[in-house]
Design an enzyme around this catalytic site. Structure first.
Site, PDB file in Angstrom:
ATOM      1  N   LYS A  64      26.789 -56.961 -59.653  1.00 16.79           N
ATOM      2  CA  LYS A  64      27.804 -57.495 -60.044  1.00 16.79           C
ATOM      3  C   LYS A  64      27.512 -59.320 -61.088  1.00 16.79           C
ATOM      4  CE  LYS A  64      25.159 -60.224 -56.547  1.00 16.79           C
ATOM      5  NZ  LYS A  64      24.589 -61.173 -55.237  1.00 16.79           N
ATOM      6  N   TYR A 109      23.366 -86.819 -80.950  1.00 15.65           N
ATOM      7  CA  TYR A 109      24.928 -87.265 -80.319  1.00 15.65           C
ATOM      8  C   TYR A 109      23.679 -88.373 -79.713  1.00 15.65           C
ATOM      9  CZ  TYR A 109      28.197 -83.765 -81.498  1.00 15.65           C
ATOM     10  OH  TYR A 109      29.120 -83.311 -81.520  1.00 15.65           O
TER      11      TYR A 109
END
Ligand SMILES: *Cc1c(COP(=O)(O)O)cnc(C)c1O
Length: 832
Positions: A501, A726
């Site tokens: 999955k 940043y």
């Protein structure tokens, strides 16, 4: 060619049936790898879990006529077979090949050690192929099975043999010694790896030395002190035991006096120059590599060439041309929806066979294509060589063949005669490239296999997609190893469902499923129907369970033969109606019981109603009944797990009784397979463990599967106080060096690893994240790693920086990190 009768005599076996013909040229151990039915001897190996005798009927059907068995067979079912009975088939295999080895009187080099065996072997081949017709182990065939298969390839035309030997537990080397019987030995080095199976380092060294019990000379590096001591001991012991000419030692050292005394090692950007004294004469070589492993490997080769009496000037010249070794088979995405397997560093029959096996496993495209250069130095006549290659292509179901080179061109008729094989020929790589047209390759899996001088990497560039600088590498061999580790824990007859999955926990879809299908996994499970459809489209035929079958996907489930998990009465009714209107009956479903997770599933009180609905009509058939454990990995929760187990027994029993048939019962996930073996029941569901992750006892046994890598885009020097990224949150505490790397949170690198919480490996050293992780990039503080340069590789996680560590830094679990790696990160699959 041998015959069953003489083989039986050699093995002191019992010849149960002798039809005389056909003779025996090949040994077959893996029934899936059958190529030459008439001339193969099938030797079924028996392990705790698997008994290959079960494949005998199928192989007989396919034309195999020689069998070496350890169980009685119903002879009347095999009227045309030659059958030899022995006590133990593995032992017989060893004995047989040891006898085969004795038929040859040529120099044989045996290589063992912790690392570098395969490289030393391949480099020796490159260095000596002008002087000898050489046989060598294909790839890293060095195990109890790989060694006999390698040595069996010895033929009268060979003039030199090079075999590697690896062991994982005491007692094994004795067998390999008898099979290889090397006159010349090389002990590459001794490391910490694979210590499991041995009590001490010394025990491991002494066991490995057994390979040289009958050798004339041993080449080794005496700078490994423990190794040196063991070798000296071994040397005196051997002197005492045999009166024959004892073992000669050829030691080299970078530190002390030795037969080959290394005086200096000097590196520039691309090359290493090594100066030494040998028999008091100054010598040097230059190699086109700069890493320490290559230096060590090259010195081993150098010592051997000196021992063989090859002129120093010739050695020098050949060392300068040493090339990269493809240690693995890579599967990459190519143009026009092709997949490309690039194995363009060597071409010989052994490695071609291995590459074709890998190609055959690939189900994803309708066409399988092989591009092959002339095979040089095979020792066979071209006629018989290409006859054999053409036979191989036919057996492996290849559709399209492109032969490049003069010899292959001369033998083109052999390929043109193969039915269903489209073939094309070019005299040179250049000619192929001149006429290359992208449109000629569509929806194909293409194997590129060429001898070095054909430079097939140039063809690779035309066919492969450019790989981005950030990639997730998936080691398929390691995954197969992990699956086998879990398989060996299962009691006989227990089935295995592999959880694929979420894009196989982030690692891929059909690429993984192909592997699992090949390795005999019984079931696959996906989360959503579309994942299952993708696998079906890629040719996966094994049963697939869908865990979240939404009503919108019912028609896909029916159309593609997927099998839904049913967890509620409402869902059951909806699905039943869909099946009814399709006219199908007995459609397989899987019943999920809730035993304590409280996520999805029927509860105990629902069972009577569930059973009633299921028995009232014939639309659905319960293929399996299962439940999921909430805390199987946690010793503190074992009482809870056992309680779940008891409730599951109770509920599944009630349902089975009401249904009147059993169905497969399963509850164990990875951790439960080894922690709660009593819960293995009829099937287990293997997830995270297959991907190499366990925090308990399995940890040591599993191999790393995924490696996330990126590269340095730029290096900057900062003054004290200058800031990074940043928010200007990180300031250089002193003069600092910063490396900007090409990965960010959009790739799945958690932003919470900003400001030094996360670290990456460059040049084997940890470098902390400096400042804030940005969308596509981040910066690392590499002040303490001065050699960092633009383009350098950066390991985000992998063998030496486990994903568990990354998960811990991020305050999460490996599952989340793995499944969070964005799809824009290209996956590369390889086999070792
Ligand atoms: C994911 C999953 C597993 C596998 O669990 P692991 O801990 O990864 O082994 C097993 N069963 C179900 C129902 C799952 O959803």
């Amino acid at each position: 060619m041998y015959h069953a009768a003489n083989i039986s005599k050699v093995l002191k076996g019992e010849l149960l049936q002798d039809r005389g013909f056909p003779g025996i040229a090949h040994i077959l151990l893996d029934s899936r790898k059958l190529i030459f039915p008439e001339t193969s001897l099938f030797i079924p190996l028996v392990s705790a879990r698997r008994n290959a005798h079960q494949y005998i009927p199928v192989l007989y059907e396919k034309g195999v006529r020689n069998f070496l068995v350890s169980e009685h067979l119903p002879l009347d079912q095999y009227p045309d077979a030659n059958i030899i009975l022995v006590k133990d088939t593995l032992q017989a295999l060893h004995q047989l090949v040891a006898w085969h080895r004795q038929q040859f009187h040529i120099p044989v080099i045996g290589i063992t050690g912790s690392n570098g065996k395969t490289i030393v072997k391949e480099w020796l081949f490159q260095l000596l192929e002008k002087d000898y017709n050489i046989i060598r182990s294909p790839k890293s065939y060095n195990s109890q099975i790989g060694v006999p298969l390698s040595v069996w390839q010895l033929q009268p035309e060979h003039q030199l043999a090079i075999f590697e030997a690896g062991i994982s537990q005491p007692g094994e080397m004795e067998h390999l010694e008898k099979i290889i019987r090397p006159g010349i030995g090389i002990f590459t080095n001794i490391g910490e790896a694979h210590n499991e199976g041995f009590l001490t380092q010394r025990q491991k060294i002494n066991e490995k030395l057994v390979l040289f019990a009958k050798s004339e000379i041993l080449i080794y590096c005496k700078d490994y002190l423990e190794l040196n001591e063991c070798v000296l001991n071994f040397h005196t012991q051997i002197g005492k035991r045999d009166n024959q000419q004892g073992l000669q030692l050829l030691a080299w050292s970078r530190k002390t006096d030795a037969d080959l005394r290394i005086i200096s090692v000097d590196k520039d950007q691309t090359h290493t120059r090594i100066d030494a004294l040998y028999q008091n004469a100054p010598l040097h070589i230059r190699i086109p590599f700069v890493d320490e492993g290559s230096v060590e490997n090259a010195i081993h080769c150098w010592a051997l060439m000196l021992y063989l009496g090859i002129a120093p000037a010739v050695i020098q010249q050949r060392m300068d041309l040493l090339g990269n070794i493809a240690m693995r088979l890579e599967l990459k995405q190519g143009i026009n929806n092709c997949s490309v397997i690039n194995d363009s560093y060597n071409s010989d029959l052994g490695s071609l066979t291995i590459a074709l096996d890998f190609l055959q496993q690939q189900q994803q495209h309708p066409t399988r294509t092989v591009i092959l250069s002339d095979i040089l130095q095979s020792g066979k006549s071209d006629a018989s060589l290409y006859e054999e290659v053409a036979g191989l292509l036919q057996q492996k179901g290849i559709h399209k063949f492109i032969g490049i080179g003069k010899n292959i061109n001369r033998e083109k008729k052999r390929f043109q005669d193969v039915e269903g094989l489209k073939s094309l020929f070019f005299p040179t790589t250049e000619a192929f490239i001149q006429q290359f047209n992208q449109q000629d390759f569509q929806h194909e899996t293409i194997l590129l296999k060429g001898a070095r001088i054909y430079e097939f990497e140039r063809i690779g560039k035309l066919l492969e997609h450019k790989v981005h600088q950030t990639i997730l590498e998936i080691n398929l061999s390691a995954m197969a190893h992990n699956v086998r580790q879990y398989q060996s824990l299962l009691k006989p007859g227990i089935k295995l469902m592999a959880m694929v999955k979420a894009f196989s926990y982030g690692s891929g879809s059909f690429e993984i499923a192909n592997l699992l299908q090949f390795h005999g996994v019984d079931y696959l499970a996906v989360a959503y129907a579309d994942e299952g459809v993708e696998l079906r489209r890629a040719g996966i035929t094994m049963p697939i369970m869908v865990m979240n079958p939404e009503p919108g996907s019912f028609d896909a489930i029916l159309q593609w033969n997927l099998e839904p998990e049913i967890y509620s009465l409402h869902l059951l009714q909806q699905f039943e109606e869909e099946v009814r209107s399709s006219g199908k009956t007995d459609f397989p479903i899987h019943i999920k019981l809730d035993t304590g997770m409280h996520r999805l599933g029927f509860e105990k009180k629902d069972i009577p109603a569930l059973a009633l609905l299921l028995t009232e009509n014939g639309q659905l058939k319960v293929r399996s009944i299962f439940s999921h454990l909430a805390a199987s990995e946690d010793p503190g929760k074992d009482a809870f797990t056992q309680q779940q187990g008891r409730l599951f027994f109770d509920m599944s029993h009630e349902l089975q009784k009401a249904l009147g048939y059993t169905g497969i019962r399963h509850i164990a996930n990875s951790a439960a397979i080894h922690r709660h073996p009593e819960l293995q029941l009829d099937m287990v569901r293997l997830g995270i463990g297959m991907y190499g992750i366990d925090n308990g006892d399995m940890r040591e046994k599993l191999r790393n599967v995924s490696t996330l890598k990126t590269t340095v885009a730029q290096v900057k020097r900062l003054q004290p106080g200058e800031t990074v990224g940043y928010g200007a949150q990180w300031a250089a505490p002193g003069p600092a060096t910063i490396a900007t790397v090409r990965i960010g949170y959009a790739d799945g690198y958690p932003r919470c690893l900003s400001n030094g919480v996360g670290k990456m490996l460059i040049h084997g050293k940890l470098a902390p994240v400096a400042g804030i992780v940005a969308m596509d990039m981040l910066m690392l503080d590499v002040t303490h790693i001065p050699e960092v340069a633009e383009g350098d590789e950066v390991i985000v996680f992998g063998k030496d920086l486990p994903v568990q560590q990354l998960a811990q830094w991020a305050g999460t679990i490996p599952y989340e990190i793995l499944t969070g790696i964005s799809q824009r990160v290209k996956r590369i699959y390889f086999e070792e």
